[in-house]
Design a protein around this motif. Structure first.
Motif, short mmCIF file in Angstrom:
data_model
loop_
_atom_site.label_atom_id
_atom_site.label_comp_id
_atom_site.label_asym_id
_atom_site.label_seq_id
_atom_site.Cartn_x
_atom_site.Cartn_y
_atom_site.Cartn_z
N LEU A 56 11.45 -28.08 47.84
CA LEU A 56 10.16 -28.08 48.89
C LEU A 56 9.90 -28.33 50.06
N ALA A 57 10.50 -29.39 50.85
CA ALA A 57 10.73 -29.49 52.09
C ALA A 57 11.32 -28.54 52.93
N ALA A 58 12.08 -27.92 52.35
CA ALA A 58 12.89 -26.67 53.27
C ALA A 58 11.92 -25.17 53.59
N LEU A 59 10.24 -25.79 52.78
CA LEU A 59 9.44 -24.54 52.72
C LEU A 59 9.35 -24.02 54.21
N PRO A 60 8.86 -25.15 55.19
CA PRO A 60 8.88 -25.04 56.84
C PRO A 60 9.73 -23.81 57.14
N VAL A 61 11.09 -24.31 56.51
CA VAL A 61 12.54 -23.52 57.44
C VAL A 61 11.97 -22.00 56.68
N LEU A 62 11.82 -22.10 55.67
CA LEU A 62 11.47 -20.58 55.11
C LEU A 62 10.29 -19.81 56.12
N LEU B 279 5.15 -33.58 53.47
CA LEU B 279 5.59 -32.48 55.26
C LEU B 279 5.86 -31.14 54.66
N GLY B 280 6.54 -30.59 54.14
CA GLY B 280 7.41 -29.56 53.68
C GLY B 280 6.33 -28.81 53.00
N VAL B 281 5.59 -28.92 52.32
CA VAL B 281 4.77 -28.10 51.24
C VAL B 281 3.50 -27.98 52.31
N GLY B 282 2.88 -28.89 53.03
CA GLY B 282 2.03 -29.04 53.82
C GLY B 282 2.05 -28.17 55.02
N VAL B 283 3.22 -28.40 56.16
CA VAL B 283 3.76 -27.62 57.49
C VAL B 283 3.87 -26.67 57.43
N GLY B 284 4.89 -25.82 55.99
CA GLY B 284 4.92 -24.96 55.63
C GLY B 284 3.98 -23.59 55.19
N LEU B 285 3.09 -24.68 54.29
CA LEU B 285 1.61 -23.35 54.55
C LEU B 285 1.30 -22.99 55.84
N VAL B 286 1.23 -23.91 56.39
CA VAL B 286 0.41 -23.65 58.27
C VAL B 286 1.45 -22.68 58.60
N LEU B 287 2.67 -22.94 58.88
CA LEU B 287 3.60 -22.51 59.17
C LEU B 287 3.13 -21.02 58.89
N TYR B 288 3.32 -20.79 57.36
CA TYR B 288 2.94 -19.23 56.78
C TYR B 288 2.11 -18.63 57.10
N ILE B 289 0.60 -18.93 57.12
CA ILE B 289 -0.74 -18.55 57.75
C ILE B 289 -0.25 -18.10 59.23
N ALA B 290 0.04 -19.07 60.39
CA ALA B 290 0.75 -18.86 61.54
C ALA B 290 0.54 -16.94 61.33
N GLY B 291 2.49 -16.87 60.86
CA GLY B 291 3.29 -15.93 60.96
C GLY B 291 3.25 -14.88 60.32
N MET B 292 2.11 -15.16 58.93
CA MET B 292 1.21 -14.34 58.59
C MET B 292 0.31 -13.42 59.91
N LEU B 293 -1.02 -14.35 60.35
CA LEU B 293 -1.30 -13.74 61.36
C LEU B 293 -0.91 -12.62 61.91
N ASP B 294 0.43 -13.89 62.82
CA ASP B 294 1.01 -12.96 63.52
C ASP B 294 1.60 -11.26 63.35
N PHE B 295 1.98 -11.58 62.22
CA PHE B 295 2.00 -10.27 61.88
C PHE B 295 1.52 -8.93 61.78
N MET B 296 -0.07 -9.21 61.24
CA MET B 296 -1.34 -8.57 60.85
C MET B 296 -1.51 -7.98 61.83
N ARG B 297 -1.73 -8.91 63.84
CA ARG B 297 -1.99 -8.30 65.02
C ARG B 297 -1.12 -7.30 65.15
N ARG B 298 0.22 -7.37 65.04
CA ARG B 298 1.24 -7.23 65.79
C ARG B 298 1.69 -5.28 65.35
N ASP B 299 2.12 -4.62 66.31
CA ASP B 299 2.57 -3.41 66.05
C ASP B 299 3.58 -3.19 64.88
N VAL B 300 3.76 -2.86 64.13
CA VAL B 300 4.96 -2.61 63.45
C VAL B 300 6.19 -2.08 63.55
#
Length: 236
Positions: A151-157, A214-235
């Motif tokens: 759970l603490a490693a979720l931000p790294v993932l 911290l892992g769960v909270g920051v992991g969720l934030v980084l996941y959402i940030a990564g998903m939004l960035d992935f959605m706006r980019r060309d594949v």
């Protein structure tokens, strides 16, 4: 639709050896303890009055490094599977959302790591019983040492998946992964705010649950940030 995407991703990794890697990591962690206790069991048992607690602490000393290394390898494999066949464009051309595609990748990776954490717990229990460490098995501690680092490693993932999914050059996520492994190995000298320290469960308050939260909270934030960035980019 999400269920179909996840099922498809699991089919993609079926013959890629990722399940074997999910098994190999936990086995390697316990194999080190087999060597450790096999060579100097009597000495180790004299180090503490709590044989199970000392044994689990020894197991945990290798778990964060194996976990971060596993994240690096698995995210690289997931991205390379799509890159090798130029499957990103084909996948996005289907009537599926980029959000669903990204969620599916994250779910597959998180599931593999969850299985690895479960195996760490099972292997630790079995070998601990084999060592005859006592009948008073600390199941709560066993669960803590098995799943708290996960759970603490979720931000790294989340960070590694983000970088691997949007990078044109796969050298970038590999470099980040190598740095992450080095940071994790040096966790005892890292400041508490660095995400690579969190799987070690060390902090100045000596409260492992802080790293988990911290892992769960920051992991969720980084996941959402990564998903939004992935959605706006060309594949790719």
């Amino acid at each position: 639709m999400i269920g179909k995407l996840i099922k498809a991703d699991f089919l993609k990794i079926k013959r890629k050896g990722l399940w074997f890697l999910a098994f190999l990591g936990p086995f390697g962690v316990i194999a080190l303890q087999m060597v450790n206790y096999g060579v100097r069991k009597d000495y180790l048992l004299k180090q503490s009055d709590d044989d199970w607690g000392y044994y689990l602490a020894n197991v945990h000393s290798f778990t964060p490094l194996a976990l971060v290394l596993g994240i690096a390898i698995l995210t690289s494999f997931i991205a390379s599977i799509e890159n090798e066949t130029n499957a990103w464009k084909q996948l996005i051309s289907l009537p599926v959302s980029k959000m669903g595609v990204y969620l599916s990748k994250f779910t597959v990776l998180a599931s593999l790591l969850f299985v690895s954490s479960l195996l760490v717990g099972i292997f630790s229990l079995v070998y601990g019983i084999f060592l005859n460490l006592g009948d008073d098995i600390p199941y709560l501690e066993l669960l803590k040492y098995s799943f708290y680092p996960y759970l603490a490693a979720l931000p790294v993932l989340a960070l590694q998946l983000w970088i691997a999914s949007v990078s044109q050059n796969q050298g970038i996520p590999i470099t980040t992964a190598v740095l992450g492994v080095i940071f994790t190995y040096s966790a005892f000298v890292l400041p508490d705010w660095m995400i690579w320290k969190w799987p070690s469960l060390m902090n100045e308050w000596d409260e492992p649950i802080i790293n988990v939260l911290l892992g769960v909270g920051v992991g969720l934030v980084l996941y959402i940030a990564g998903m939004l960035d992935f959605m706006r980019r060309d594949v790719k």
